[in-house]
Write a protein that holds these residues in place. Structure first.
Motif, PDB file in Angstrom:
ATOM      1  N   GLU A  88       1.103  -1.275  -0.553  1.00  0.00           N
ATOM      2  CA  GLU A  88      -0.053  -0.180  -0.215  1.00  0.00           C
ATOM      3  C   GLU A  88       1.104   1.300   0.105  1.00  0.00           C
ATOM      4  O   GLU A  88       0.144   2.158  -0.574  1.00  0.00           O
ATOM      5  N   ALA A  89       2.432   1.373   0.581  1.00  0.00           N
ATOM      6  CA  ALA A  89       2.901   2.565   0.509  1.00  0.00           C
ATOM      7  C   ALA A  89       3.853   2.416  -0.785  1.00  0.00           C
ATOM      8  O   ALA A  89       3.957   3.731  -1.140  1.00  0.00           O
ATOM      9  N   PHE A  90       4.130   1.623  -1.373  1.00  0.00           N
ATOM     10  CA  PHE A  90       4.292   1.108  -1.952  1.00  0.00           C
ATOM     11  C   PHE A  90       3.647   1.922  -3.536  1.00  0.00           C
ATOM     12  O   PHE A  90       3.917   2.904  -4.571  1.00  0.00           O
ATOM     13  N   SER A  91       2.386   1.570  -3.719  1.00  0.00           N
ATOM     14  CA  SER A  91       1.174   1.913  -4.522  1.00  0.00           C
ATOM     15  C   SER A  91       0.530   3.594  -4.775  1.00  0.00           C
ATOM     16  O   SER A  91       0.554   4.119  -5.451  1.00  0.00           O
ATOM     17  N   ARG A  92       1.120   4.219  -3.270  1.00  0.00           N
ATOM     18  CA  ARG A  92       0.810   5.287  -2.848  1.00  0.00           C
ATOM     19  C   ARG A  92       1.374   6.175  -3.415  1.00  0.00           C
ATOM     20  O   ARG A  92       1.398   7.482  -4.114  1.00  0.00           O
ATOM     21  N   ARG A  93       2.847   5.762  -3.170  1.00  0.00           N
ATOM     22  CA  ARG A  93       4.136   6.901  -3.719  1.00  0.00           C
ATOM     23  C   ARG A  93       4.144   6.439  -5.116  1.00  0.00           C
ATOM     24  O   ARG A  93       5.062   7.782  -5.751  1.00  0.00           O
ATOM     25  N   TRP A  94       3.694   5.947  -6.055  1.00  0.00           N
ATOM     26  CA  TRP A  94       4.253   5.120  -6.757  1.00  0.00           C
ATOM     27  C   TRP A  94       2.878   5.910  -8.453  1.00  0.00           C
ATOM     28  O   TRP A  94       2.871   4.880  -9.161  1.00  0.00           O
ATOM     29  N   ASN A  95       1.556   6.405  -7.871  1.00  0.00           N
ATOM     30  CA  ASN A  95       0.612   6.217  -8.321  1.00  0.00           C
ATOM     31  C   ASN A  95       0.853   7.239  -9.051  1.00  0.00           C
ATOM     32  O   ASN A  95      -0.278   7.410  -9.468  1.00  0.00           O
ATOM     33  N   THR A  96       1.564   8.622  -9.524  1.00  0.00           N
ATOM     34  CA  THR A  96       1.337   9.608 -10.744  1.00  0.00           C
ATOM     35  C   THR A  96       2.333   9.443 -11.267  1.00  0.00           C
ATOM     36  O   THR A  96       3.457   9.039 -10.609  1.00  0.00           O
ATOM     37  N   ALA A  97       2.004   9.663 -12.701  1.00  0.00           N
ATOM     38  CA  ALA A  97       4.172   9.858 -12.987  1.00  0.00           C
ATOM     39  C   ALA A  97       4.556  10.701 -12.938  1.00  0.00           C
ATOM     40  O   ALA A  97       5.684  10.694 -12.600  1.00  0.00           O
ATOM     41  N   ASP A  98       4.002  12.208 -12.391  1.00  0.00           N
ATOM     42  CA  ASP A  98       5.094  13.312 -11.203  1.00  0.00           C
ATOM     43  C   ASP A  98       5.747  12.480  -9.836  1.00  0.00           C
ATOM     44  O   ASP A  98       6.897  12.714  -9.882  1.00  0.00           O
ATOM     45  N   LYS A  99       5.404  11.552  -9.827  1.00  0.00           N
ATOM     46  CA  LYS A  99       5.890  11.182  -8.389  1.00  0.00           C
ATOM     47  C   LYS A  99       6.978   9.964  -8.973  1.00  0.00           C
ATOM     48  O   LYS A  99       7.842   9.889  -8.191  1.00  0.00           O
ATOM     49  N   VAL A 100       6.421   9.407 -10.030  1.00  0.00           N
ATOM     50  CA  VAL A 100       7.609   8.282 -10.527  1.00  0.00           C
ATOM     51  C   VAL A 100       8.799   9.156 -11.467  1.00  0.00           C
ATOM     52  O   VAL A 100       9.882   9.132 -11.590  1.00  0.00           O
ATOM     53  N   PHE A 101       8.412  10.333 -12.201  1.00  0.00           N
ATOM     54  CA  PHE A 101       8.932  11.292 -12.984  1.00  0.00           C
ATOM     55  C   PHE A 101      10.479  11.326 -12.473  1.00  0.00           C
ATOM     56  O   PHE A 101      10.194  12.038 -11.604  1.00  0.00           O
ATOM     57  N   GLY A 102      11.867  11.167 -12.683  1.00  0.00           N
ATOM     58  CA  GLY A 102      12.830  11.579 -12.145  1.00  0.00           C
ATOM     59  C   GLY A 102      13.610  11.079 -10.991  1.00  0.00           C
ATOM     60  O   GLY A 102      14.759  11.222  -9.926  1.00  0.00           O
ATOM     61  N   HIS A 103      12.485   9.587 -10.973  1.00  0.00           N
ATOM     62  CA  HIS A 103      13.419   9.153  -9.379  1.00  0.00           C
ATOM     63  C   HIS A 103      12.917   7.586  -9.467  1.00  0.00           C
ATOM     64  O   HIS A 103      12.686   6.598  -9.369  1.00  0.00           O
ATOM     65  N   ASP A 104      13.653   7.575 -10.889  1.00  0.00           N
ATOM     66  CA  ASP A 104      14.913   6.538 -11.378  1.00  0.00           C
ATOM     67  C   ASP A 104      15.011   4.779 -10.062  1.00  0.00           C
ATOM     68  O   ASP A 104      13.959   4.387 -10.123  1.00  0.00           O
ATOM     69  N   GLU A 105      16.215   5.461  -9.598  1.00  0.00           N
ATOM     70  CA  GLU A 105      16.681   4.670  -8.467  1.00  0.00           C
ATOM     71  C   GLU A 105      15.635   4.203  -7.330  1.00  0.00           C
ATOM     72  O   GLU A 105      15.755   3.196  -7.132  1.00  0.00           O
ATOM     73  N   GLU A 106      15.018   5.040  -7.496  1.00  0.00           N
ATOM     74  CA  GLU A 106      13.772   5.229  -5.986  1.00  0.00           C
ATOM     75  C   GLU A 106      13.212   3.832  -6.168  1.00  0.00           C
ATOM     76  O   GLU A 106      12.781   3.230  -5.966  1.00  0.00           O
ATOM     77  N   PHE A 107      12.066   4.373  -7.394  1.00  0.00           N
ATOM     78  CA  PHE A 107      11.139   3.180  -7.589  1.00  0.00           C
ATOM     79  C   PHE A 107      11.343   2.091  -8.023  1.00  0.00           C
ATOM     80  O   PHE A 107      11.245   1.437  -7.502  1.00  0.00           O
TER      81      PHE A 107
END
Length: 136
Positions: A88-107
């Motif tokens: 659930e923490a993962f899905s909330r953290r990565w559920n929009t393009a803005d949250k994913v973009f520029g965070h390649d290594e963290e994702f």
């Protein structure tokens, strides 16, 4: 007990995990929108699956006369609680393009940890748990 629907949901979740892996390998920031949508889509299936387990499978297994299966069921429920919190923490953290973009290594790091646990759990259910459930 017929668990065909739960087994087919596992197949669907694994397909979504594979799609997420493909998108990640193709470039996380380049595919941020598709990755976020894949996370949302996978979350929907996982929520339905977990609900079916909680509402039907586990209550049914509480009533069976099989000590091994009851123990396994309780153990899997306890283990799943931690996995659910992490997913659930993962899905909330990565559920929009803005949250994913520029965070390649963290994702990538987060996905490798959390999604591996989800995959391992489904493997355990498919190979150890579901065959026992189908025998009753």
């Amino acid at each position: 007990m017929n668990i065909d629907k739960m087994k087919s949901q596992h197949v669907e979740i694994i397909d979504k995990l594979n799609k997420l892996r493909e998108l990640s390998h193709a470039g996380i920031s380049q595919h941020a929108k598709e990755i976020a949508q894949a996370v949302i889509n996978m979350s929907s299936v996982i929520k339905i699956h977990l609900s079916a387990e909680d509402q039907f499978l586990y209550p049914y297994l509480e009533k069976v006369n099989d000590a091994k299966l009851k123990r396994m069921s309780l153990q899997l429920q306890r283990e799943m609680a931690d996995i659910v919190i992490q997913y659930e923490a993962f899905s909330r953290r990565w559920n929009t393009a803005d949250k994913v973009f520029g965070h390649d290594e963290e994702f990538r790091r987060d996905a490798n940890i959390v999604l591996r646990k989800v995959h391992e759990r489904m493997h355990k259910e498919n190979h150890d748990f579901y065959p026992l459930v189908e025998q009753i």
